[in-house]
Design an enzyme around this catalytic site. Structure first.
Site, PDB file in Angstrom:
ATOM      1  N   GLY A  78       0.879  -1.173   0.000  1.00  0.00           N
ATOM      2  CA  GLY A  78       0.000   0.000   0.000  1.00  0.00           C
ATOM      3  C   GLY A  78       0.908   1.212   0.000  1.00  0.00           C
ATOM      4  O   GLY A  78       1.739   1.369   0.905  1.00  0.00           O
ATOM      5  N   ALA A  79       0.786   2.026  -1.050  1.00  0.00           N
ATOM      6  CA  ALA A  79       1.687   3.183  -1.192  1.00  0.00           C
ATOM      7  C   ALA A  79       0.902   4.480  -1.129  1.00  0.00           C
ATOM      8  O   ALA A  79       1.260   5.468  -1.756  1.00  0.00           O
ATOM      9  CB  ALA A  79       2.456   3.073  -2.515  1.00  0.00           C
ATOM     10  N   GLY A  80      -0.199   4.460  -0.369  1.00  0.00           N
ATOM     11  CA  GLY A  80      -1.038   5.661  -0.250  1.00  0.00           C
ATOM     12  C   GLY A  80      -0.443   6.639   0.745  1.00  0.00           C
ATOM     13  O   GLY A  80       0.783   6.803   0.834  1.00  0.00           O
ATOM     14  N   ASP A 112       1.958  -1.205  -4.684  1.00  0.00           N
ATOM     15  CA  ASP A 112       0.540  -0.805  -4.728  1.00  0.00           C
ATOM     16  C   ASP A 112      -0.048  -1.346  -6.030  1.00  0.00           C
ATOM     17  O   ASP A 112       0.685  -1.689  -6.967  1.00  0.00           O
ATOM     18  CB  ASP A 112       0.395   0.728  -4.680  1.00  0.00           C
ATOM     19  CG  ASP A 112      -0.964   1.176  -4.151  1.00  0.00           C
ATOM     20  OD1 ASP A 112      -1.029   1.694  -3.020  1.00  0.00           O
ATOM     21  OD2 ASP A 112      -1.974   1.011  -4.873  1.00  0.00           O
ATOM     22  N   ARG A 155     -11.164   5.802   5.922  1.00  0.00           N
ATOM     23  CA  ARG A 155     -12.515   6.319   6.210  1.00  0.00           C
ATOM     24  C   ARG A 155     -12.763   7.667   5.554  1.00  0.00           C
ATOM     25  O   ARG A 155     -11.845   8.448   5.369  1.00  0.00           O
ATOM     26  CB  ARG A 155     -12.651   6.527   7.728  1.00  0.00           C
ATOM     27  CG  ARG A 155     -12.888   5.280   8.471  1.00  0.00           C
ATOM     28  CD  ARG A 155     -13.374   5.604   9.870  1.00  0.00           C
ATOM     29  NE  ARG A 155     -12.325   6.082  10.758  1.00  0.00           N
ATOM     30  CZ  ARG A 155     -12.570   6.631  11.939  1.00  0.00           C
ATOM     31  NH1 ARG A 155     -13.807   6.810  12.349  1.00  0.00           N
ATOM     32  NH2 ARG A 155     -11.574   7.004  12.708  1.00  0.00           N
ATOM     33  N   THR A 207      -4.127  -1.568   8.305  1.00  0.00           N
ATOM     34  CA  THR A 207      -5.438  -1.443   7.655  1.00  0.00           C
ATOM     35  C   THR A 207      -6.591  -1.618   8.654  1.00  0.00           C
ATOM     36  O   THR A 207      -6.576  -2.543   9.467  1.00  0.00           O
ATOM     37  CB  THR A 207      -5.557  -2.520   6.549  1.00  0.00           C
ATOM     38  OG1 THR A 207      -4.445  -2.387   5.671  1.00  0.00           O
ATOM     39  CG2 THR A 207      -6.850  -2.379   5.765  1.00  0.00           C
ATOM     40  N   ASN A 208      -7.589  -0.754   8.529  1.00  0.00           N
ATOM     41  CA  ASN A 208      -8.788  -0.840   9.370  1.00  0.00           C
ATOM     42  C   ASN A 208      -9.860  -1.732   8.762  1.00  0.00           C
ATOM     43  O   ASN A 208      -9.869  -1.904   7.547  1.00  0.00           O
ATOM     44  CB  ASN A 208      -9.385   0.565   9.534  1.00  0.00           C
ATOM     45  CG  ASN A 208      -8.841   1.268  10.764  1.00  0.00           C
ATOM     46  OD1 ASN A 208      -8.523   0.635  11.762  1.00  0.00           O
ATOM     47  ND2 ASN A 208      -8.735   2.586  10.684  1.00  0.00           N
ATOM     48  N   ARG A 258      -1.769   9.641  21.166  1.00  0.00           N
ATOM     49  CA  ARG A 258      -2.807  10.676  21.198  1.00  0.00           C
ATOM     50  C   ARG A 258      -3.152  11.051  22.644  1.00  0.00           C
ATOM     51  O   ARG A 258      -3.295  12.230  22.988  1.00  0.00           O
ATOM     52  CB  ARG A 258      -4.053  10.173  20.452  1.00  0.00           C
ATOM     53  CG  ARG A 258      -3.839  10.162  18.937  1.00  0.00           C
ATOM     54  CD  ARG A 258      -4.967   9.489  18.186  1.00  0.00           C
ATOM     55  NE  ARG A 258      -4.845   9.724  16.751  1.00  0.00           N
ATOM     56  CZ  ARG A 258      -5.427   8.965  15.813  1.00  0.00           C
ATOM     57  NH1 ARG A 258      -6.152   7.919  16.159  1.00  0.00           N
ATOM     58  NH2 ARG A 258      -5.279   9.257  14.545  1.00  0.00           N
ATOM     59  N   HIS A 283      -9.234  -1.098  18.379  1.00  0.00           N
ATOM     60  CA  HIS A 283      -9.004   0.233  17.808  1.00  0.00           C
ATOM     61  C   HIS A 283     -10.339   0.765  17.293  1.00  0.00           C
ATOM     62  O   HIS A 283     -10.610   0.806  16.109  1.00  0.00           O
ATOM     63  CB  HIS A 283      -7.990   0.120  16.664  1.00  0.00           C
ATOM     64  CG  HIS A 283      -7.640   1.428  16.051  1.00  0.00           C
ATOM     65  ND1 HIS A 283      -7.194   2.498  16.779  1.00  0.00           N
ATOM     66  CD2 HIS A 283      -7.670   1.853  14.765  1.00  0.00           C
ATOM     67  CE1 HIS A 283      -6.955   3.512  15.963  1.00  0.00           C
ATOM     68  NE2 HIS A 283      -7.248   3.143  14.733  1.00  0.00           N
TER      69      HIS A 283
HETATM   70  O1  TXD Z   1      -4.220   3.122  13.760  1.00  0.00           O
HETATM   71  C1  TXD Z   1      -4.458   2.599  12.707  1.00  0.00           C
HETATM   72  N1  TXD Z   1      -4.328   1.293  12.560  1.00  0.00           N
HETATM   73  C2  TXD Z   1      -4.896   3.407  11.543  1.00  0.00           C
HETATM   74  C3  TXD Z   1      -5.431   2.724  10.395  1.00  0.00           C
HETATM   75  C4  TXD Z   1      -4.787   4.819  11.557  1.00  0.00           C
HETATM   76  C5  TXD Z   1      -5.116   5.527  10.442  1.00  0.00           C
HETATM   77  C6  TXD Z   1      -5.579   4.914   9.208  1.00  0.00           C
HETATM   78  N2  TXD Z   1      -5.761   3.514   9.294  1.00  0.00           N
HETATM   79  C7  TXD Z   1      -6.119   2.727   8.101  1.00  0.00           C
HETATM   80  O2  TXD Z   1      -4.956   2.523   7.289  1.00  0.00           O
HETATM   81  C8  TXD Z   1      -7.100   3.329   7.138  1.00  0.00           C
HETATM   82  O3  TXD Z   1      -8.419   3.221   7.608  1.00  0.00           O
HETATM   83  C9  TXD Z   1      -6.853   2.485   5.910  1.00  0.00           C
HETATM   84  O4  TXD Z   1      -7.545   1.235   6.011  1.00  0.00           O
HETATM   85  C10 TXD Z   1      -5.350   2.216   5.962  1.00  0.00           C
HETATM   86  C11 TXD Z   1      -4.527   3.004   4.956  1.00  0.00           C
HETATM   87  O5  TXD Z   1      -4.729   4.389   5.111  1.00  0.00           O
HETATM   88  P1  TXD Z   1      -4.140   5.428   4.043  1.00  0.00           P
HETATM   89  O6  TXD Z   1      -4.512   6.779   4.536  1.00  0.00           O
HETATM   90  O7  TXD Z   1      -2.728   5.134   3.717  1.00  0.00           O
HETATM   91  O8  TXD Z   1      -5.067   5.076   2.789  1.00  0.00           O
HETATM   92  P2  TXD Z   1      -4.784   5.360   1.233  1.00  0.00           P
HETATM   93  O9  TXD Z   1      -4.006   6.618   1.055  1.00  0.00           O
HETATM   94  O10 TXD Z   1      -6.070   5.221   0.526  1.00  0.00           O
HETATM   95  O11 TXD Z   1      -3.829   4.153   0.797  1.00  0.00           O
HETATM   96  C12 TXD Z   1      -4.272   2.842   0.688  1.00  0.00           C
HETATM   97  C13 TXD Z   1      -3.605   2.265  -0.528  1.00  0.00           C
HETATM   98  C14 TXD Z   1      -4.059   2.923  -1.858  1.00  0.00           C
HETATM   99  O12 TXD Z   1      -2.957   3.493  -2.501  1.00  0.00           O
HETATM  100  C15 TXD Z   1      -4.636   1.739  -2.640  1.00  0.00           C
HETATM  101  O13 TXD Z   1      -4.362   1.805  -4.036  1.00  0.00           O
HETATM  102  C16 TXD Z   1      -3.884   0.571  -1.995  1.00  0.00           C
HETATM  103  O14 TXD Z   1      -3.914   0.874  -0.620  1.00  0.00           O
HETATM  104  N3  TXD Z   1      -4.461  -0.737  -2.287  1.00  0.00           N
HETATM  105  C17 TXD Z   1      -3.689  -1.823  -2.455  1.00  0.00           C
HETATM  106  N4  TXD Z   1      -2.358  -1.983  -2.344  1.00  0.00           N
HETATM  107  C18 TXD Z   1      -1.874  -3.213  -2.572  1.00  0.00           C
HETATM  108  N5  TXD Z   1      -2.650  -4.302  -2.854  1.00  0.00           N
HETATM  109  C19 TXD Z   1      -3.981  -4.183  -2.948  1.00  0.00           C
HETATM  110  N6  TXD Z   1      -4.742  -5.260  -3.217  1.00  0.00           N
HETATM  111  C20 TXD Z   1      -4.558  -2.907  -2.752  1.00  0.00           C
HETATM  112  N7  TXD Z   1      -5.822  -2.414  -2.755  1.00  0.00           N
HETATM  113  C21 TXD Z   1      -5.743  -1.095  -2.474  1.00  0.00           C
END
Ligand code: TXD
Length: 311
Positions: A14-16, A38, A87, A124-125, A156, A180
């Site tokens: 995941g490169a978000g 990603d 979210r 991931t949530n 926090r 969480h």
């Molecule tokens: O405390 C905690 N655990 C958290 C969890 C705190 C904050 C956010 N938290 C959760 O992390 C949030 O609810 C999300 O479920 C994840 C990731 O958050 P982020 O802000 O990084 O989300 P993004 O920017 O949308 O990035 C997710 C990336 C996006 O680039 C998608 O293209 C990619 O996931 N994605 C995938 N990557 C690889 N393989 C697959 N199958 C795939 N599907 C989507």
């Protein structure tokens, strides 16, 4: 056989928002070479290229690769999983369960095949359900699959208490347990300002309000950002866990760990204090809780089980 020293490898799945921040922190803190994976074409490659241009500015010698090919994570020492949807305002973490479960299953198959020796940190949530699924799908030892949430929830709580007391964040030691979710359990009885129980320093109605804010802090960020959730502090929190493993620091951290009877709970992942060292999650630390805290932890566990039932 070569006796040369191998550089460590960190795979970021995941490169978000969090994935990109993790890559930056891995480079800055010299954790090893980074693979940013990603499914979106070009995005991990673009972020990796950009970060590789930051390396000379700071004199960092890390190698970073962006990829859409999961095979490139081969031999990773640590995998940090953020793949999934974040979210949006009005959504609970639990609303993400079905979509993110499918993604976590796919990713688990890739990690199992290409990085079977890795220490896996899931972000991931909904966190407690996703880390449980990751362990079941990979079949890795429970010591090597852990969820990041407690370090962040604790941070926090520390930040709000330090602000209230107008002291350094490093003087505040706090603990947050449980799932969480909005029913996480800030443990006041183990929260101190340099050893002084916070209850001696802050009135109990103020502490109630601070703890309520801790439980809603993720949502507070979501409501402000409107397009996603917190990412700087979740990334930093996972880096602390990765460092404790890679450098065998044996830090005591709150993390979602597999319970086998500790705290009267079993066959689920939930936030508890653990020791993370070279063996992964080496120990779940059991602390005495008062009746209210026990009740709150059990309620939180009940919510986690409801999510597991959906899975
Ligand atoms: O405390 C905690 N655990 C958290 C969890 C705190 C904050 C956010 N938290 C959760 O992390 C949030 O609810 C999300 O479920 C994840 C990731 O958050 P982020 O802000 O990084 O989300 P993004 O920017 O949308 O990035 C997710 C990336 C996006 O680039 C998608 O293209 C990619 O996931 N994605 C995938 N990557 C690889 N393989 C697959 N199958 C795939 N599907 C989507």
């Amino acid at each position: 056989m070569s006796n040369s020293i191998r550089r460590r490898k960190i795979a970021l799945i995941g490169a978000g928002q969090i994935g990109g921040t993790l890559a930056l922190l891995c480079g800055q803190r010299n954790l090893g070479d980074v693979v940013l994976f990603d499914v979106v074409e070009g995005m991990p490659q673009g972020k990796a290229l950009d970060l590789s241009h930051l390396a000379p500015v700071f004199g960092l010698d890390f190698k970073i690769t962006g990829t859409n090919n999961i095979a490139d994570i081969a031999g990773a020492d640590v995998c940090i999983v953020t793949s999934g949807l974040p979210r949006k305002p009005g959504m609970s973490r639990d609303d993400l369960v079905k979509t993110n479960a499918d993604i976590v299953k796919k990713v688990a198959a890739g990690i199992k095949e290409h990085a079977p020796g890795a220490f896996v940190i899931v972000i991931t949530n909904p966190l407690d359900a996703m880390v449980y699924l990751m362990q079941k799908e990979t079949g890795f030892p429970t010591s090597h699959v852990v969820g990041m949430a407690g370090v962040l929830d604790t941070a926090r709580y520390q930040a709000f208490l330090a602000e209230e007391l107008n002291v350094s964040v490093s003087s505040v030691s706090a603990f947050v347990l449980g799932g969480h979710g909005d029913d996480m359990v800030p443990v006041r009885s183990y929260t101190t300002c340099n050893g002084i129980p916070v209850g001696n320093l802050i009135k109990s109605d103020r502490l109630d309000a601070i703890e309520k804010r801790v439980r809603g802090a993720g949502g507070e960020v979501v409501a402000l950002l409107k397009t996603g959730s917190a990412f700087y502090s979740p990334a930093a929190s996972a880096i602390q866990m990765a460092e404790s493993y890679l450098f065998d620091q044996r830090r005591v951290l709150a993390a979602a760990a597999s319970l086998k009877g500790e705290y009267g709970l079993k066959d689920l992942y939930i936030g508890v204090p653990v020791i993370i060292g070279k063996g992964g999650v080496e120990k779940v630390v059991e602390i005495e809780l008062n009746e209210n805290e026990k009740k709150a932890l059990n309620e939180s566990a009940g919510r986690v089980r409801e999510l597991l039932a959906i899975l």
